[in-house]
Design a protein around this motif. Structure first.
Motif, PDB file in Angstrom:
ATOM      1  N   GLU A 218       0.848  -1.177   0.000  1.00 17.71           N
ATOM      2  CA  GLU A 218       0.000   0.000   0.000  1.00 17.71           C
ATOM      3  C   GLU A 218       0.890   1.234   0.000  1.00 17.71           C
ATOM      4  OE1 GLU A 218      -3.605  -1.769   2.837  1.00 17.71           O
ATOM      5  OE2 GLU A 218      -2.103  -0.398   3.678  1.00 17.71           O
ATOM      6  N   PHE A 219       0.507   2.240  -0.755  1.00 22.83           N
ATOM      7  CA  PHE A 219       1.247   3.501  -0.749  1.00 22.83           C
ATOM      8  C   PHE A 219       0.902   4.273   0.521  1.00 22.83           C
ATOM      9  CE2 PHE A 219       3.625   6.745  -2.916  1.00 22.83           C
ATOM     10  CZ  PHE A 219       3.169   7.929  -2.362  1.00 22.83           C
ATOM     11  N   VAL A 220       1.936   4.796   1.193  1.00 24.48           N
ATOM     12  CA  VAL A 220       1.724   5.559   2.421  1.00 24.48           C
ATOM     13  C   VAL A 220       1.950   7.041   2.199  1.00 24.48           C
ATOM     14  CG1 VAL A 220       2.472   5.911   4.809  1.00 24.48           C
ATOM     15  CG2 VAL A 220       2.378   3.592   3.864  1.00 24.48           C
ATOM     16  N   ASP A 221       3.126   7.393   1.650  1.00 22.82           N
ATOM     17  CA  ASP A 221       3.469   8.809   1.570  1.00 22.82           C
ATOM     18  C   ASP A 221       4.686   8.988   0.668  1.00 22.82           C
ATOM     19  OD1 ASP A 221       3.262  11.503   2.098  1.00 22.82           O
ATOM     20  OD2 ASP A 221       3.696  11.343   4.241  1.00 22.82           O
ATOM     21  N   TYR A 222       4.906  10.233   0.259  1.00 22.39           N
ATOM     22  CA  TYR A 222       6.130  10.592  -0.437  1.00 22.39           C
ATOM     23  C   TYR A 222       6.665  11.866   0.199  1.00 22.39           C
ATOM     24  CZ  TYR A 222       3.825  14.469  -2.786  1.00 22.39           C
ATOM     25  OH  TYR A 222       3.165  15.636  -3.028  1.00 22.39           O
ATOM     26  N   SER A 223       7.952  12.136  -0.002  1.00 20.93           N
ATOM     27  CA  SER A 223       8.575  13.340   0.549  1.00 20.93           C
ATOM     28  C   SER A 223       9.321  14.079  -0.553  1.00 20.93           C
ATOM     29  CB  SER A 223       9.555  12.966   1.668  1.00 20.93           C
ATOM     30  OG  SER A 223      10.286  14.107   2.083  1.00 20.93           O
ATOM     31  N   ASP A 224       9.355  15.404  -0.442  1.00 17.41           N
ATOM     32  CA  ASP A 224      10.149  16.209  -1.369  1.00 17.41           C
ATOM     33  C   ASP A 224      11.472  16.643  -0.742  1.00 17.41           C
ATOM     34  OD1 ASP A 224       9.322  18.081   0.448  1.00 17.41           O
ATOM     35  OD2 ASP A 224       8.319  19.389  -0.982  1.00 17.41           O
ATOM     36  N   LEU A 225      11.926  15.900   0.262  1.00 17.05           N
ATOM     37  CA  LEU A 225      13.209  16.195   0.904  1.00 17.05           C
ATOM     38  C   LEU A 225      14.342  16.303  -0.094  1.00 17.05           C
ATOM     39  CD1 LEU A 225      13.228  13.918   4.083  1.00 17.05           C
ATOM     40  CD2 LEU A 225      13.738  16.369   4.053  1.00 17.05           C
ATOM     41  N   HIS A 226      14.280  15.472  -1.139  1.00 15.65           N
ATOM     42  CA  HIS A 226      15.376  15.413  -2.096  1.00 15.65           C
ATOM     43  C   HIS A 226      14.985  16.012  -3.447  1.00 15.65           C
ATOM     44  CE1 HIS A 226      16.102  12.039   0.824  1.00 15.65           C
ATOM     45  NE2 HIS A 226      17.169  12.800   0.971  1.00 15.65           N
TER      46      HIS A 226
END
Length: 256
Positions: A218-226
């Motif tokens: 299941e997809f939880v989250d993504y981040s734009d940290l990088h």
């Protein structure tokens, strides 16, 4: 507004039909501070420390929800840049497993002070490249360990063909307990861009999401940290204009 991360958000929420809320840790562990304390450790070289600003390990591991009491596996740890943070972090309360392509950390870290508890698994995994092929193939049935809390892999997804990526995703799924997290980071390629000489070490994040969901996650989250606005996604990741500053996607999945 960040165009590429906004586009990814739309794909996630519209094409996949799900939301992407960040999950709270809920355990009160300040992982960011624990990681920051490890970054100055004597076992890390100066060249490794110089990459901290770019790779943001404290923020990245906090985003994934890592805790010091977890049983974790790192896939294809390479020279051990993350291993030198992950293994000591969980040494007292959890357990670190290095899996697939572990020769370098076996030679340089296993058994050394601070790394006595490292366990190496999936040594029978076969990785090869067919003559004339752009990407590696992989043959593996299991990591040889189960009931893990988290499986992580950093900038390795791009190295494999579709079958190899599927094998990686499948063994990660099998090794995790229900609710376990699959944490994946890699260099960004343009969505649906055909293969070319410059994008061999880049991966379309939408393709990665599709493939990892196909393994049962299941997809939880993504981040734009990088997220890197000045990486135009045009050049090979080792090119002088982008090396050390590539745009990377950071995706978090969960085993149901």
């Amino acid at each position: 507004m960040k165009l590429r991360t906004t586009a990814l958000s739309l794909v996630v929420t519209m094409a996949l039909g799900i939301s992407a809320p960040a999950l709270a840790d809920g355990h009160g562990h300040d992982i960011k501070e624990q990681v920051k304390a490890l970054l100055d450790s004597d076992w890390r070289t100066e060249s490794e420390k110089q990459r901290d600003r770019n790779r943001k390990p404290a923020q990245t591991l906090e985003f994934f929800g890592l805790r010091d009491d977890m049983r974790i596996a790192e896939l294809i740890p390479g020279g051990g840049w993350y291993t030198k943070i992950l293994a000591p972090l969980v040494a007292e309360k959890g357990q670190y497993y290095g899996a697939i392509g572990t020769r370098r950390i076996k030679e340089s870290l296993v058994g050394k002070p601070g790394f006595e508890k490292i366990q190496i698994v999936a040594e029978d995994a076969k990785i090869w490249r067919e003559e004339g092929a752009r990407f590696n193939s992989m043959e593996i049935d299991s990591l040889g360990v189960d009931n893990l809390d988290m499986v992580l892999t950093f900038r390795n997804y791009h190295n494999f063909n579709a079958e190899g990526r599927a094998a990686m995703n499948n063994v990660a799924f099998k090794a995790l307990k229900s609710g376990g997290i699959y944490a994946v980071v890699d260099h960004t390629a343009r969505h649906m861009e055909p293969d070319n000489a410059s994008n061999g070490r880049r991966v379309d994040p939408v393709l990665a999401i599709k493939e990892i969901l196909a393994a049962g996650f299941e997809f939880v989250d993504y981040s734009d940290l990088h997220y890197r606005e000045d990486d135009e996604l045009e050049y090979e990741v080792g090119a002088k204009s982008v090396t050390g500053n590539t745009d990377r996607w950071t995706l978090k999945f969960r085993k149901p």
